[in-house]
Design an enzyme around this catalytic site. Structure first.
Site, PDB file in Angstrom:
ATOM      1  N   GLU A 195     -33.501 -26.204  -9.660  1.00  0.00           N
ATOM      2  CA  GLU A 195     -33.928 -27.541 -10.099  1.00  0.00           C
ATOM      3  C   GLU A 195     -35.417 -27.547 -10.443  1.00  0.00           C
ATOM      4  O   GLU A 195     -35.848 -28.181 -11.413  1.00  0.00           O
ATOM      5  CB  GLU A 195     -33.602 -28.571  -9.011  1.00  0.00           C
ATOM      6  CG  GLU A 195     -32.086 -28.741  -8.851  1.00  0.00           C
ATOM      7  CD  GLU A 195     -31.709 -29.655  -7.706  1.00  0.00           C
ATOM      8  OE1 GLU A 195     -32.058 -29.335  -6.557  1.00  0.00           O
ATOM      9  OE2 GLU A 195     -31.060 -30.680  -7.960  1.00  0.00           O
TER      10      GLU A 195
ATOM     11  N   GLU B  96     -25.085 -26.239  -3.753  1.00  0.00           N
ATOM     12  CA  GLU B  96     -25.136 -27.323  -2.766  1.00  0.00           C
ATOM     13  C   GLU B  96     -23.761 -27.750  -2.282  1.00  0.00           C
ATOM     14  O   GLU B  96     -23.579 -28.120  -1.127  1.00  0.00           O
ATOM     15  CB  GLU B  96     -25.875 -28.532  -3.359  1.00  0.00           C
ATOM     16  CG  GLU B  96     -27.389 -28.368  -3.448  1.00  0.00           C
ATOM     17  CD  GLU B  96     -27.862 -27.629  -4.686  1.00  0.00           C
ATOM     18  OE1 GLU B  96     -27.039 -26.989  -5.380  1.00  0.00           O
ATOM     19  OE2 GLU B  96     -29.069 -27.688  -4.968  1.00  0.00           O
TER      20      GLU B  96
HETATM   21  N1  3HC Z   1     -33.043 -22.855   3.503  1.00  0.00           N
HETATM   22  C1  3HC Z   1     -33.427 -22.284   4.671  1.00  0.00           C
HETATM   23  N2  3HC Z   1     -33.109 -21.043   5.043  1.00  0.00           N
HETATM   24  C2  3HC Z   1     -32.358 -20.336   4.193  1.00  0.00           C
HETATM   25  C3  3HC Z   1     -31.919 -20.857   2.957  1.00  0.00           C
HETATM   26  C4  3HC Z   1     -32.299 -22.174   2.610  1.00  0.00           C
HETATM   27  N3  3HC Z   1     -31.978 -22.733   1.452  1.00  0.00           N
HETATM   28  N4  3HC Z   1     -31.174 -19.913   2.341  1.00  0.00           N
HETATM   29  C5  3HC Z   1     -31.167 -18.844   3.155  1.00  0.00           C
HETATM   30  N5  3HC Z   1     -31.867 -19.095   4.256  1.00  0.00           N
HETATM   31  C6  3HC Z   1     -32.143 -18.161   5.365  1.00  0.00           C
HETATM   32  C7  3HC Z   1     -30.917 -17.815   6.169  1.00  0.00           C
HETATM   33  O1  3HC Z   1     -30.688 -18.770   7.172  1.00  0.00           O
HETATM   34  C8  3HC Z   1     -31.303 -16.467   6.739  1.00  0.00           C
HETATM   35  O2  3HC Z   1     -32.187 -16.713   7.802  1.00  0.00           O
HETATM   36  P1  3HC Z   1     -32.240 -15.750   9.063  1.00  0.00           P
HETATM   37  O3  3HC Z   1     -32.610 -14.393   8.543  1.00  0.00           O
HETATM   38  O4  3HC Z   1     -33.248 -16.383   9.929  1.00  0.00           O
HETATM   39  O5  3HC Z   1     -30.861 -15.776   9.615  1.00  0.00           O
HETATM   40  C9  3HC Z   1     -32.105 -15.832   5.622  1.00  0.00           C
HETATM   41  O6  3HC Z   1     -32.505 -16.918   4.783  1.00  0.00           O
HETATM   42  C10 3HC Z   1     -31.368 -14.813   4.796  1.00  0.00           C
HETATM   43  O7  3HC Z   1     -30.147 -15.380   4.377  1.00  0.00           O
HETATM   44  P2  3HC Z   1     -28.862 -14.496   4.121  1.00  0.00           P
HETATM   45  O8  3HC Z   1     -28.567 -13.700   5.332  1.00  0.00           O
HETATM   46  O9  3HC Z   1     -27.821 -15.395   3.588  1.00  0.00           O
HETATM   47  O10 3HC Z   1     -29.422 -13.499   2.999  1.00  0.00           O
HETATM   48  P3  3HC Z   1     -28.753 -12.989   1.668  1.00  0.00           P
HETATM   49  O11 3HC Z   1     -29.762 -12.140   1.032  1.00  0.00           O
HETATM   50  O12 3HC Z   1     -27.401 -12.435   1.967  1.00  0.00           O
HETATM   51  O13 3HC Z   1     -28.509 -14.292   0.758  1.00  0.00           O
HETATM   52  C11 3HC Z   1     -29.015 -16.368  -0.335  1.00  0.00           C
HETATM   53  C12 3HC Z   1     -29.579 -15.044   0.262  1.00  0.00           C
HETATM   54  C13 3HC Z   1     -28.161 -16.050  -1.552  1.00  0.00           C
HETATM   55  C14 3HC Z   1     -30.204 -17.220  -0.741  1.00  0.00           C
HETATM   56  C15 3HC Z   1     -28.154 -17.068   0.715  1.00  0.00           C
HETATM   57  O14 3HC Z   1     -28.893 -17.161   1.916  1.00  0.00           O
HETATM   58  C16 3HC Z   1     -27.717 -18.446   0.337  1.00  0.00           C
HETATM   59  O15 3HC Z   1     -26.721 -18.609  -0.325  1.00  0.00           O
HETATM   60  N6  3HC Z   1     -28.460 -19.471   0.786  1.00  0.00           N
HETATM   61  C17 3HC Z   1     -28.119 -20.823   0.579  1.00  0.00           C
HETATM   62  C18 3HC Z   1     -28.621 -21.279  -0.749  1.00  0.00           C
HETATM   63  C19 3HC Z   1     -28.373 -22.744  -0.923  1.00  0.00           C
HETATM   64  O16 3HC Z   1     -27.365 -23.277  -0.529  1.00  0.00           O
HETATM   65  N7  3HC Z   1     -29.332 -23.420  -1.556  1.00  0.00           N
HETATM   66  C20 3HC Z   1     -29.235 -24.803  -1.782  1.00  0.00           C
HETATM   67  C21 3HC Z   1     -29.996 -25.494  -0.724  1.00  0.00           C
HETATM   68  S1  3HC Z   1     -29.751 -27.219  -0.776  1.00  0.00           S
HETATM   69  C22 3HC Z   1     -30.803 -27.759  -1.995  1.00  0.00           C
HETATM   70  O17 3HC Z   1     -31.447 -26.999  -2.629  1.00  0.00           O
HETATM   71  C23 3HC Z   1     -30.835 -29.247  -2.116  1.00  0.00           C
HETATM   72  C24 3HC Z   1     -31.495 -29.682  -3.376  1.00  0.00           C
HETATM   73  O18 3HC Z   1     -30.539 -29.850  -4.368  1.00  0.00           O
HETATM   74  C25 3HC Z   1     -32.206 -30.962  -3.182  1.00  0.00           C
END
Ligand code: 3HC
Ligand code: NAI
Length: 692
Positions: free
Chosen positions: A105, A125
């Site tokens: 975004e 999301e």
């Molecule tokens: N916020 C906070 N922490 C996050 C995060 C996020 N968005 N995404 C990942 N992390 C953290 C995980 O909790 C983990 O922490 P830890 O090591 O302390 O356990 C660390 O990052 C690594 O995560 P993964 O083990 O999943 O690492 P990968 O390399 O396998 O994957 C990733 C990375 C693809 C970014 C995966 O973590 C993921 O899919 N994350 C979620 C992404 C997501 O859903 N983003 C949308 C957020 S909501 C948003 O943006 C709202 C907006 O529209 C207003």
């Protein structure tokens, strides 16, 4: 600093630096705005590049901040995007590796976007039960088109940047050094005015009304109990039908609504629970792991074959050992058939089929498995048989090999004591079907080495399982809890329910399968066998005899064509059985219990709170390291409804005082002893606290 600012000639570079994934938490948002202010105030700067340090452009909003004051504190992500979009100097997003959620975004608020090939682009999301809340539903359709945006937003699935190269999302795909390319690009566009803004692009989709209606219908049918997917469609519809700022407002309102739902909280809980499960406080992440390049499995039965498939799927050669050629041939044939079925469904290419089948070989000789790096025992659930196998393994396995047992209930410490190397012994409890189910309970014995634990945790990731550590106790986390659930299911039959009534209530609650259909699938004889041992070991524990009576009738489940339900040949559908219902009613009369009408609410409370109470004991005893581990076990191994977040999370949402109150009510009924609240549950309820 969670974002760094640097000026290279006429280009300012803002680098998000908030490991692990450059989440857009309050401090990062503040640092971006500060960087923008500096760039705008510096006459030497003609353009700005925003990028991310480390292994992501940005993984999006910081999920940990949700439902906390920080999420709403200024500058919000909206403010940050406004500052970027309204900048009078061009802003270029330099995207690599991961660009998701709020990260995408933010990039969509930039005037230009360049990317490395292979970057994962997503608005995920929906997987957290929300929708993109910072303009994603309004801007993405403007650059990739309505259909593509709808697919991306409703599924949350990442798309590699090269697949989007021809859309207006990217101005350039940069093959070489991204930052060099991005700065060169920024230099090229530095003087072009007006600055292009995604918000100004018109969405042109003929007959969009029909398309949106079709999407609503399809998504509604697929979303099940989750509200987010349909709300995503509503927000995207607003991008087409409303003015940009009105669409943003609609998106925002829907986001706020969704973020407060229990379903979204449950999904976010599951996200963090899965990651937390991989952490063992006294086994640091840098604990050296042993190399696993080859494996062996003892026993080619229901579990052994499935376990071997896991290794082969991960490219690890595996030998299955059996006692007799016939059993070995049968096991290997089943494995082959399973792979053939996957291939027939188009999920496995003929090359991969050959490769995987080729990695699994059979043997009758222990000498042939001695050099394997790990051996998983999956023979009969009998301590005597396990003893013989582990003594033999101790003789033949090379030093340093991991000796694992797939036992579902037996004492792993006792098994370890059959060897002279208890530090190498661990429980790896797979769930049936072992090649499909996500859960792997990793049972840590009193003497299990830390490196063995670290290796097994790493292996669980490699074979794509969710590894959850359990201490040693009868049934470990999952089966120890399920025993209490099954006991209640049995008592409910005695008191007035039919198997069908219980299953229907449980399935309506959201479980993949009720306890009786599950018993028929897994084989009722397994529980019968385990109960026989428990009747001797724990004579004080009461059970309904209905399940034993069923087994005495030879009704083991689907495999015998009859169980709690009737089955027709070639048909897995469960038909209510008059014979079983008569048996149940007669049993109530035999033990002098007057049958009564039982509500669905009572069924659910008794089954689920029985899980919760045992879970509280398990937590208190340190068998599970954290409540969320118990939730992961139930979400990934027992079909507990994801939208309820697992039994312990569910109890938190019901309110622990309410759980205790319900238990006090049931304590007054039959077998009231089962309803004594675990001390931890009673304490948390009294203090107004939660498990998670
Ligand atoms: N916020 C906070 N922490 C996050 C995060 C996020 N968005 N995404 C990942 N992390 C953290 C995980 O909790 C983990 O922490 P830890 O090591 O302390 O356990 C660390 O990052 C690594 O995560 P993964 O083990 O999943 O690492 P990968 O390399 O396998 O994957 C990733 C990375 C693809 C970014 C995966 O973590 C993921 O899919 N994350 C979620 C992404 C997501 O859903 N983003 C949308 C957020 S909501 C948003 O943006 C709202 C907006 O529209 C207003
Ligand atoms: P099974 O009866 O289907 O298979 C056991 C196999 O082991 C048979 O093929 C038998 O010939 C072989 N075997 C027996 N003794 C042996 C020996 N000494 N050496 C070599 N092979 C030998 O049993 P299943 O269901 O596969 O269970 C195996 C283990 O997995 C048990 O400990 C069970 O508790 C556990 N388990 C079973 C689950 C299930 O749903 N079936 C789920 C999780 C764990």
């Amino acid at each position: 600093m969670t974002a760094e600012y640097q000026v290279n000639g006429a280009i300012a570079v803002i680098t998000l630096n908030n490991p692990p994934v450059n989440g857009l938490g309050l401090s990062t948002r503040t640092a971006i705005v500060d960087g923008m202010k500096k760039a705008l105030g510096d006459n030497a700067v003609k353009a700005v590049v925003i990028t991310g340090a480390g292994k992501a452009f940005s993984g999006g909003a910081d999920i940990k901040e949700f439902n906390s004051p920080k999420a709403l504190a200024e500058p919000t992500l909206h403010t940050v995007i406004n500052v970027v979009e309204n900048s009078i100097k061009p802003v270029v997003a330099a995207i690599h590796t991961v660009c998701m959620g709020g990260g995408l975004e933010l990039a969509l608020g930039c005037h230009y976007r360049v990317a490395s090939p292979g970057a994962q682009i997503a608005l995920p999301e929906v997987k957290l039960g929300i929708l993109p809340g910072a303009g994603g539903t309004q801007r993405l359709p403007r650059v990739v088109g309505l259909e593509m945006a709808l697919n991306m937003i409703v599924s949350g699935t990442p798309v590699p940047s090269e697949k989007l190269a021809k859309t207006a999302l990217f101005n350039e795909l940069i093959e070489g050094d991204l930052m060099q390319g991005a700065q060169a690009f920024a230099g090229k566009v530095a003087d072009i005015r007006p600055l292009p803004k995604v918000r100004d692009i018109k969405i042109d989709y003929p007959n969009h009304e029909a398309f949106l209606q079709f999407s609503r219908n399809t998504v509604k049918a697929m979303a099940g109990p989750f509200p987010a997917p349909l709300k995503c469609v509503e927000a995207i519809a607003a991008a087409v039908t409303e003015k940009f700022d009105d669409g943003l407002k609609i998106e925002r309102d829907l986001f706020v609504e969704l973020v407060q739902t229990t379903e979204s909280k449950a999904l976010r809980h599951a996200f963090f629970a899965e990651r937390a499960a991989g952490k063992i406080p006294d086994v640091p992440e840098d604990t050296p792991a042993r190399a696993i390049k080859s494996a062996a499995v003892i026993g080619a039965g229901t579990m052994g074959g499935g376990i071997a498939m896991n290794f082969a799927n991960a490219g690890i050669p595996v030998k299955i050992l059996e006692m007799k050629q016939e059993a070995l041939d049968k096991g290997l044939a089943t494995v082959r058939k399973n792979y053939e079925n996957t291939m027939k469904k188009g999920k496995l290419t003929p090359e991969k089929f050959e490769q995987r089948v080729g990695l699994i070989t059979g043997t009758l000789s222990y000498e042939e498995i001695g050099q394997a790096d790990i051996v998983v025992e999956a023979v009969f659930e009998d301590m005597g048989v396990k003893e013989a196998v582990f003594k033999k393994l101790d003789e033949v396995m090379r030093p340093g090999a991991i000796l694992a047992s797939n036992t579902s209930t037996l004492d792993v410490d006792k098994i370890a004591a059959f060897t002279k190397r208890p530090q190498d012994v661990i429980g790896t409890h797979f769930f049936s079907p072992a090649n499909v189910m996500k859960l792997l309970e990793i049972v840590r014995g009193a003497k299990t080495g830390k490196d063995v634990l670290a290796t097994t945790m790493a292996l669980s990731k490699k074979i794509k399982k969710t590894g959850v550590v359990s201490g040693v106790c009868d049934g470990f986390i999952g089966n120890r809890m399920v025993e209490q659930y099954s006991r209640q299911a049995g008592f409910l039959l005695e008191e007035g329910c039919t198997p069908e009534q219980v299953d229907k209530a449980v399935e309506k609650f959201g479980f993949a399968m009720g306890p009786f259909r599950m018993g028929d699938l897994a084989g009722n004889d397994i529980g019968w066998y385990i109960r026989k041992r428990r009747y001797v070991e724990k004579p004080e524990v009461t059970y309904s005899k209905t399940a034993d009576l069923l087994c005495e009738m030879g009704r083991y489940g689907q495999k015998t064509g009859a169980g709690w339900y009737d089955y027709k040949p070639g048909d897995r559908k469960a038909y209510p059985s008059q014979i079983v219902n008569d048996m149940v009613v007669k049993h109530s009369a035999d033990i002098g219990v007057e049958r009564r009408k039982i509500s669905d609410q009572e069924i659910i409370e008794r089954l689920v709170f029985a899980l919760v109470n045992e879970g509280a004991y398990i937590l208190e005893e340190g068998i599970a390291m954290r409540a969320s581990d118990i939730d992961m076990v139930y979400l990934t191994g027992y079909g507990f409804p994801l939208f309820r977040g697992g039994p312990m999370f569910y109890a938190d949402t019901v309110g622990l005082p309410n759980v205790v109150m319900a238990m006090e009510k049931y304590a007054k009924g039959r077998h009231g002893d089962a309803w004594k609240p675990a001390p931890l549950l009673a304490k948390l309820a009294a203090e107004g606290k939660t498990f998670n």
